[in-house]
Motif scaffolding. Structure first.
Motif, mmCIF file in Angstrom:
data_model
loop_
_atom_site.group_PDB
_atom_site.id
_atom_site.type_symbol
_atom_site.label_atom_id
_atom_site.label_comp_id
_atom_site.label_asym_id
_atom_site.label_seq_id
_atom_site.Cartn_x
_atom_site.Cartn_y
_atom_site.Cartn_z
ATOM 1 N N LEU A 133 0.783 -1.231 0.000
ATOM 2 C CA LEU A 133 0.000 0.000 0.000
ATOM 3 C C LEU A 133 0.819 1.287 0.000
ATOM 4 O O LEU A 133 0.267 2.365 -0.226
ATOM 5 N N TYR A 134 2.098 1.208 0.238
ATOM 6 C CA TYR A 134 2.924 2.427 0.257
ATOM 7 C C TYR A 134 3.162 2.889 -1.190
ATOM 8 O O TYR A 134 3.780 2.177 -1.980
ATOM 9 N N PRO A 135 2.699 4.075 -1.575
ATOM 10 C CA PRO A 135 2.877 4.543 -2.956
ATOM 11 C C PRO A 135 4.355 4.578 -3.374
ATOM 12 O O PRO A 135 5.181 5.235 -2.734
ATOM 13 N N LYS A 136 4.655 3.884 -4.452
ATOM 14 C CA LYS A 136 6.053 3.679 -4.838
ATOM 15 C C LYS A 136 6.722 4.931 -5.400
ATOM 16 O O LYS A 136 7.864 5.248 -5.053
ATOM 17 N N LYS A 137 6.035 5.650 -6.252
ATOM 18 C CA LYS A 137 6.679 6.793 -6.918
ATOM 19 C C LYS A 137 7.100 7.893 -5.946
ATOM 20 O O LYS A 137 8.199 8.447 -6.086
ATOM 21 N N PRO A 138 6.272 8.248 -4.962
ATOM 22 C CA PRO A 138 6.751 9.238 -3.988
ATOM 23 C C PRO A 138 8.003 8.763 -3.237
ATOM 24 O O PRO A 138 8.907 9.573 -2.973
ATOM 25 N N TYR A 139 8.069 7.468 -2.916
ATOM 26 C CA TYR A 139 9.252 6.961 -2.219
ATOM 27 C C TYR A 139 10.475 7.040 -3.127
ATOM 28 O O TYR A 139 11.565 7.437 -2.695
ATOM 29 N N GLU A 140 10.298 6.680 -4.390
ATOM 30 C CA GLU A 140 11.424 6.707 -5.320
ATOM 31 C C GLU A 140 11.923 8.122 -5.585
ATOM 32 O O GLU A 140 13.070 8.309 -6.000
ATOM 33 N N SER A 141 11.090 9.121 -5.327
ATOM 34 C CA SER A 141 11.494 10.513 -5.565
ATOM 35 C C SER A 141 12.460 11.017 -4.507
ATOM 36 O O SER A 141 13.099 12.056 -4.680
ATOM 37 N N LEU A 142 12.573 10.296 -3.396
ATOM 38 C CA LEU A 142 13.440 10.725 -2.298
ATOM 39 C C LEU A 142 14.907 10.455 -2.624
ATOM 40 O O LEU A 142 15.244 9.500 -3.335
ATOM 41 N N SER A 143 15.777 11.264 -2.086
ATOM 42 C CA SER A 143 17.213 11.079 -2.313
ATOM 43 C C SER A 143 17.718 9.856 -1.551
ATOM 44 O O SER A 143 17.066 9.367 -0.616
ATOM 45 N N LYS A 144 18.884 9.399 -1.923
ATOM 46 C CA LYS A 144 19.502 8.252 -1.257
ATOM 47 C C LYS A 144 19.706 8.548 0.226
ATOM 48 O O LYS A 144 19.466 7.693 1.086
ATOM 49 N N GLU A 145 20.142 9.769 0.521
ATOM 50 C CA GLU A 145 20.406 10.148 1.912
ATOM 51 C C GLU A 145 19.121 10.139 2.740
ATOM 52 O O GLU A 145 19.110 9.675 3.893
ATOM 53 N N VAL A 146 18.048 10.646 2.149
ATOM 54 C CA VAL A 146 16.764 10.663 2.851
ATOM 55 C C VAL A 146 16.263 9.245 3.076
ATOM 56 O O VAL A 146 15.759 8.914 4.163
ATOM 57 N N LYS A 147 16.397 8.387 2.072
ATOM 58 C CA LYS A 147 15.977 6.989 2.218
ATOM 59 C C LYS A 147 16.758 6.298 3.331
ATOM 60 O O LYS A 147 16.197 5.512 4.101
ATOM 61 N N GLU A 148 18.047 6.597 3.428
ATOM 62 C CA GLU A 148 18.869 5.999 4.492
ATOM 63 C C GLU A 148 18.388 6.461 5.861
ATOM 64 O O GLU A 148 18.336 5.666 6.814
ATOM 65 N N LYS A 149 18.006 7.740 5.950
ATOM 66 C CA LYS A 149 17.473 8.264 7.211
ATOM 67 C C LYS A 149 16.164 7.552 7.569
ATOM 68 O O LYS A 149 15.951 7.168 8.730
ATOM 69 N N ILE A 150 15.313 7.359 6.585
ATOM 70 C CA ILE A 150 14.038 6.676 6.813
ATOM 71 C C ILE A 150 14.276 5.247 7.271
ATOM 72 O O ILE A 150 13.634 4.772 8.218
ATOM 73 N N GLN A 151 15.212 4.564 6.630
ATOM 74 C CA GLN A 151 15.492 3.184 7.006
ATOM 75 C C GLN A 151 16.020 3.086 8.434
ATOM 76 O O GLN A 151 15.712 2.137 9.157
ATOM 77 N N THR A 152 16.794 4.091 8.845
ATOM 78 C CA THR A 152 17.270 4.130 10.234
ATOM 79 C C THR A 152 16.095 4.242 11.200
ATOM 80 O O THR A 152 16.037 3.540 12.222
ATOM 81 N N GLU A 153 15.155 5.116 10.886
ATOM 82 C CA GLU A 153 13.969 5.294 11.736
ATOM 83 C C GLU A 153 13.104 4.030 11.740
ATOM 84 O O GLU A 153 12.548 3.648 12.778
ATOM 85 N N VAL A 154 12.993 3.396 10.582
ATOM 86 C CA VAL A 154 12.208 2.156 10.488
ATOM 87 C C VAL A 154 12.814 1.079 11.386
ATOM 88 O O VAL A 154 12.099 0.363 12.107
ATOM 89 N N LYS A 155 14.131 0.963 11.361
ATOM 90 C CA LYS A 155 14.806 -0.046 12.196
ATOM 91 C C LYS A 155 14.647 0.264 13.676
ATOM 92 O O LYS A 155 14.455 -0.626 14.498
ATOM 93 N N LYS A 156 14.715 1.559 14.016
ATOM 94 C CA LYS A 156 14.520 1.960 15.422
ATOM 95 C C LYS A 156 13.154 1.514 15.917
ATOM 96 O O LYS A 156 12.994 1.057 17.049
ATOM 97 N N ALA A 157 12.165 1.682 15.062
ATOM 98 C CA ALA A 157 10.788 1.345 15.448
ATOM 99 C C ALA A 157 10.493 -0.132 15.249
ATOM 100 O O ALA A 157 9.383 -0.580 15.557
ATOM 101 N N GLN A 158 11.483 -0.878 14.735
ATOM 102 C CA GLN A 158 11.291 -2.306 14.429
ATOM 103 C C GLN A 158 10.053 -2.513 13.554
ATOM 104 O O GLN A 158 9.238 -3.406 13.789
ATOM 105 N N PHE A 159 9.966 -1.670 12.543
ATOM 106 C CA PHE A 159 8.806 -1.684 11.656
ATOM 107 C C PHE A 159 9.046 -2.682 10.529
ATOM 108 O O PHE A 159 10.124 -2.690 9.924
#
Length: 312
Positions: A122-148
């Motif tokens: 359900l997560y819209p793919k194109k908006p996610y792909e529009s993010l920079s590599k650095e932003v995606k890395e930040k998001i992945q860090t937050e996802v891991k913190k939340a154990q999502f």
């Protein structure tokens, strides 16, 4: 060559549909109307899943009906079978509105989720792909913190929409007495289901003329400081919203539990929609004070988007 490809497409289409086994669930005090189930809808795009088709009690092949596609199908009709013993009461609310002649008659196609895949589907793919590599890395860090449970390499929303548009909708159009044009076809969901409904309207404006997005999960996961995700959705919306003269979109939000995290972003919804010349005639963004992020809260107000999309 084109004729051969077309013949092959229709052959494959017919073969897939010949594999679909549907059955009517026994009448129940829990469900008003007729509920038809497909236990495993065959698909080449996503993991097969249940699809329910709800028909009003007065359904007749002599009439034509609008169609509402809804996500999280297992949560819509019967609280006795849901994980949290809550439901949307789609059948009761829709039946009441139709009996009062407040809306045009419609059927509901309820697509079940698979819990461990829900966020990726359900997560819209194109908006996610529009993010920079650095932003995606930040998001992945937050996802891991939340154990999502989220794997960015498995975002599958484009295929999920292809499943609806290319496989489910043709089956519904072929087997039920429905209008097939965009003006009579809507899509609706809550939370992540709100995001994918917004995405569907933008990606397939020729298929869906209306979308309802309740408690839309703008934060993407759990909100965090300087979260870049909401703005990626608003930028996508601004660049992809369809013609307001032929489309309608509904948003809403509560103020408690998870919905509280959306409050600081809601002004952006209005800014974007109004910048694309949407007006009160073709968009809503409603606040429900004291309501939370649950089926109980959503069922209290689904009559509003139903009337917004199908009202007479």
């Amino acid at each position: 060559m084109k004729q051969s490809i077309l013949i092959l497409f229709f052959f494959s289409f017919s073969l897939i549909h010949s594999q679909i086994n549907s059955y009517t669930l026994p009448k129940s005090n829990e469900v008003e109307g007729i509920l038809i189930r497909i236990d495993s809808f065959p698909t080449k795009y996503i993991k097969p899943r249940k699809v329910d088709v709800w028909l009003p009690t007065t359904y007749s092949e002599e009439k034509k009906y609008s169609v509402l596609y809804m996500h999280d199908g297992q949560m819509l009709f019967d609280a006795t079978t849901t994980w949290n013993k809550q439901e949307w009461k789609v059948d009761e609310v829709a039946s009441k509105l139709m009996s009062e002649e407040k809306v045009d008659e419609f059927i509901v196609v309820a697509i079940w989720n698979i819990p461990e895949l829900r966020h990726m589907d359900l997560y819209p793919k194109k908006p996610y792909e529009s993010l920079s590599k650095e932003v995606k890395e930040k998001i992945q860090t937050e996802v891991k913190k939340a154990q999502f449970p989220f794997d960015e390499t498995k975002i599958n929303s484009d295929n999920y929409l292809k499943f609806i548009v290319e496989e489910v909708k043709p089956y519904i159009d072929e087997n039920y007495s429905v209008f097939t044009d965009a003006n009579h076809t809507a899509i609706m969901g809550s939370s992540m289901g709100g995001l994918i409904s917004m995405y569907a309207l933008c990606e397939y404006p020729e298929i869906f003329g209306k979308a309802a997005c309740l408690s839309t999960h703008w934060v993407g996961f759990r909100d965090f400081e300087n979260n870049p995700i909401p703005e990626s959705f608003f930028t996508y919306l601004k660049n992809n919203l369809p013609n307001p003269e032929t489309h309608k979109i509904y948003f809403d939000y509560g103020t408690e539990t998870l919905d509280a995290s959306y409050l600081k972003y809601e002004y952006r919804v209005d800014e974007v929609l109004q910048s694309k010349e949407y007006t009160s005639e073709n968009y809503k963004n409603l606040k429900f004070e004291g309501e939370n992020h649950s089926e109980v809260s959503w069922q209290k107000r689904i009559d509003i988007p139903f009337e917004f999309m199908f009202g007479k």
